[in-house]
Design a protein around this motif. Structure first.
Motif, PDB file in Angstrom:
ATOM      1  N   PHE A  20       0.869  -1.066  -0.038  1.00 16.80           N
ATOM      2  CA  PHE A  20       0.172  -0.053   0.012  1.00 16.80           C
ATOM      3  C   PHE A  20       0.791   1.496  -0.126  1.00 16.80           C
ATOM      4  CE2 PHE A  20      -2.965   3.244   1.747  1.00 16.80           C
ATOM      5  CZ  PHE A  20      -3.988   2.808   0.968  1.00 16.80           C
ATOM      6  N   ARG A  21       1.840   1.206   0.884  1.00 15.31           N
ATOM      7  CA  ARG A  21       3.051   2.381   0.633  1.00 15.31           C
ATOM      8  C   ARG A  21       3.494   2.451  -0.655  1.00 15.31           C
ATOM      9  NH1 ARG A  21       4.102   0.508   6.022  1.00 15.31           N
ATOM     10  NH2 ARG A  21       6.076  -0.661   5.078  1.00 15.31           N
ATOM     11  N   ALA A  22       3.940   1.542  -1.421  1.00 15.62           N
ATOM     12  CA  ALA A  22       4.466   1.597  -2.665  1.00 15.62           C
ATOM     13  C   ALA A  22       3.423   2.117  -3.454  1.00 15.62           C
ATOM     14  CB  ALA A  22       4.982   0.268  -3.177  1.00 15.62           C
ATOM     15  N   TYR A  23       2.136   1.795  -3.552  1.00 13.64           N
ATOM     16  CA  TYR A  23       1.160   2.086  -4.222  1.00 13.64           C
ATOM     17  C   TYR A  23       0.801   3.713  -4.142  1.00 13.64           C
ATOM     18  CZ  TYR A  23      -3.886   2.616  -5.853  1.00 13.64           C
ATOM     19  OH  TYR A  23      -4.729   3.164  -6.423  1.00 13.64           O
ATOM     20  N   THR A  24       0.811   4.001  -3.059  1.00 13.53           N
ATOM     21  CA  THR A  24      -0.059   5.347  -2.779  1.00 13.53           C
ATOM     22  C   THR A  24       1.279   6.429  -2.697  1.00 13.53           C
ATOM     23  OG1 THR A  24       0.083   5.071  -0.191  1.00 13.53           O
ATOM     24  CG2 THR A  24      -1.931   4.645  -1.603  1.00 13.53           C
ATOM     25  N   GLY A  25       2.262   5.921  -1.840  1.00 13.18           N
ATOM     26  CA  GLY A  25       3.499   7.027  -1.616  1.00 13.18           C
ATOM     27  C   GLY A  25       4.442   7.063  -2.784  1.00 13.18           C
ATOM     28  N   LYS A  26       5.263   6.020  -3.110  1.00 10.75           N
ATOM     29  CA  LYS A  26       6.145   6.188  -4.002  1.00 10.75           C
ATOM     30  C   LYS A  26       5.631   6.162  -5.412  1.00 10.75           C
ATOM     31  CE  LYS A  26       9.287   3.836  -0.866  1.00 10.75           C
ATOM     32  NZ  LYS A  26       9.860   2.461  -0.347  1.00 10.75           N
ATOM     33  N   LYS A  27       4.209   5.355  -5.518  1.00  8.87           N
ATOM     34  CA  LYS A  27       3.946   5.215  -7.062  1.00  8.87           C
ATOM     35  C   LYS A  27       4.760   4.272  -7.774  1.00  8.87           C
ATOM     36  CE  LYS A  27       0.894   8.600  -6.605  1.00  8.87           C
ATOM     37  NZ  LYS A  27      -0.535   8.192  -5.991  1.00  8.87           N
ATOM     38  N   ASP A  28       5.210   3.279  -7.004  1.00 12.95           N
ATOM     39  CA  ASP A  28       5.982   2.211  -7.449  1.00 12.95           C
ATOM     40  C   ASP A  28       4.927   1.121  -7.714  1.00 12.95           C
ATOM     41  OD1 ASP A  28       7.731   0.312  -8.197  1.00 12.95           O
ATOM     42  OD2 ASP A  28       8.732   0.102  -6.361  1.00 12.95           O
ATOM     43  N   TYR A  29       4.139   1.190  -8.947  1.00 15.79           N
ATOM     44  CA  TYR A  29       3.142   0.021  -9.121  1.00 15.79           C
ATOM     45  C   TYR A  29       3.531  -1.334  -9.531  1.00 15.79           C
ATOM     46  CZ  TYR A  29       0.310   4.325  -9.907  1.00 15.79           C
ATOM     47  OH  TYR A  29      -0.278   5.634  -9.706  1.00 15.79           O
ATOM     48  N   LYS A  30       5.140  -1.339  -9.833  1.00 16.65           N
ATOM     49  CA  LYS A  30       5.579  -2.743 -10.110  1.00 16.65           C
ATOM     50  C   LYS A  30       5.749  -3.485  -8.827  1.00 16.65           C
ATOM     51  CE  LYS A  30       9.454  -5.220 -12.221  1.00 16.65           C
ATOM     52  NZ  LYS A  30      10.659  -5.088 -12.844  1.00 16.65           N
ATOM     53  N   ARG A  31       6.301  -2.738  -7.819  1.00 21.30           N
ATOM     54  CA  ARG A  31       6.520  -3.351  -6.632  1.00 21.30           C
ATOM     55  C   ARG A  31       5.144  -3.963  -5.871  1.00 21.30           C
ATOM     56  NH1 ARG A  31       9.276  -6.856  -3.308  1.00 21.30           N
ATOM     57  NH2 ARG A  31       9.405  -5.957  -1.330  1.00 21.30           N
ATOM     58  N   ALA A  32       3.939  -2.814  -6.205  1.00 15.77           N
ATOM     59  CA  ALA A  32       2.768  -3.102  -5.527  1.00 15.77           C
ATOM     60  C   ALA A  32       2.173  -4.249  -5.966  1.00 15.77           C
ATOM     61  CB  ALA A  32       2.044  -1.868  -5.596  1.00 15.77           C
ATOM     62  N   ILE A  33       2.142  -4.370  -7.521  1.00 16.36           N
ATOM     63  CA  ILE A  33       1.862  -5.643  -8.210  1.00 16.36           C
ATOM     64  C   ILE A  33       2.175  -6.853  -7.743  1.00 16.36           C
ATOM     65  CG2 ILE A  33       1.480  -6.489 -10.550  1.00 16.36           C
ATOM     66  CD1 ILE A  33       0.961  -3.912 -11.499  1.00 16.36           C
ATOM     67  N   GLU A  34       3.724  -6.821  -7.744  1.00 15.54           N
ATOM     68  CA  GLU A  34       4.173  -8.079  -7.129  1.00 15.54           C
ATOM     69  C   GLU A  34       3.653  -8.464  -5.866  1.00 15.54           C
ATOM     70  OE1 GLU A  34       8.278  -6.631  -7.356  1.00 15.54           O
ATOM     71  OE2 GLU A  34       8.577  -7.363  -9.384  1.00 15.54           O
ATOM     72  N   ILE A  35       3.728  -7.672  -4.873  1.00 16.41           N
ATOM     73  CA  ILE A  35       3.298  -8.094  -3.465  1.00 16.41           C
ATOM     74  C   ILE A  35       1.726  -8.433  -3.502  1.00 16.41           C
ATOM     75  CG2 ILE A  35       2.950  -7.212  -1.121  1.00 16.41           C
ATOM     76  CD1 ILE A  35       5.633  -5.425  -1.560  1.00 16.41           C
ATOM     77  N   TYR A  36       0.921  -7.660  -4.128  1.00 20.10           N
ATOM     78  CA  TYR A  36      -0.480  -8.000  -4.017  1.00 20.10           C
ATOM     79  C   TYR A  36      -0.711  -9.225  -4.576  1.00 20.10           C
ATOM     80  CZ  TYR A  36      -1.841  -3.507  -2.240  1.00 20.10           C
ATOM     81  OH  TYR A  36      -2.053  -2.469  -1.214  1.00 20.10           O
TER      82      TYR A  36
END
Length: 68
Positions: A20-36
């Motif tokens: 969630f922090r990667a998605y909202t804060g850093k806008k690191d969508y690749k990392r967020a997708i990997e974790i989710y």
């Protein structure tokens, strides 16, 4: 067995928060997708976290399509 469930639950919550922090804060969508994706597809993850991860994957894919 209860200790194992607690450890898995805690790890799943931490991963969900990191995504969630990667998605909202850093806008690191690749990392967020990997974790989710990991949380959504793993068998041992608690159901509420798995469902939340599936919903977030849907939101991420929608945002990526809009930006393209």
């Amino acid at each position: 067995m209860e200790r194992r469930y607690k450890r898995i639950n805690d790890a799943s919550k931490e991963l969900s928060e990191e995504a969630f922090r990667a998605y909202t804060g850093k806008k690191d969508y690749k990392r967020a997708i990997e974790i989710y994706y990991l949380l959504a597809e793993s068998i041992c993850v608690p159901k509420e976290i798995s469902n939340f991860s599936k919903n977030m994957l849907g939101k991420l894919s929608k945002q990526i399509k809009e930006k393209s």
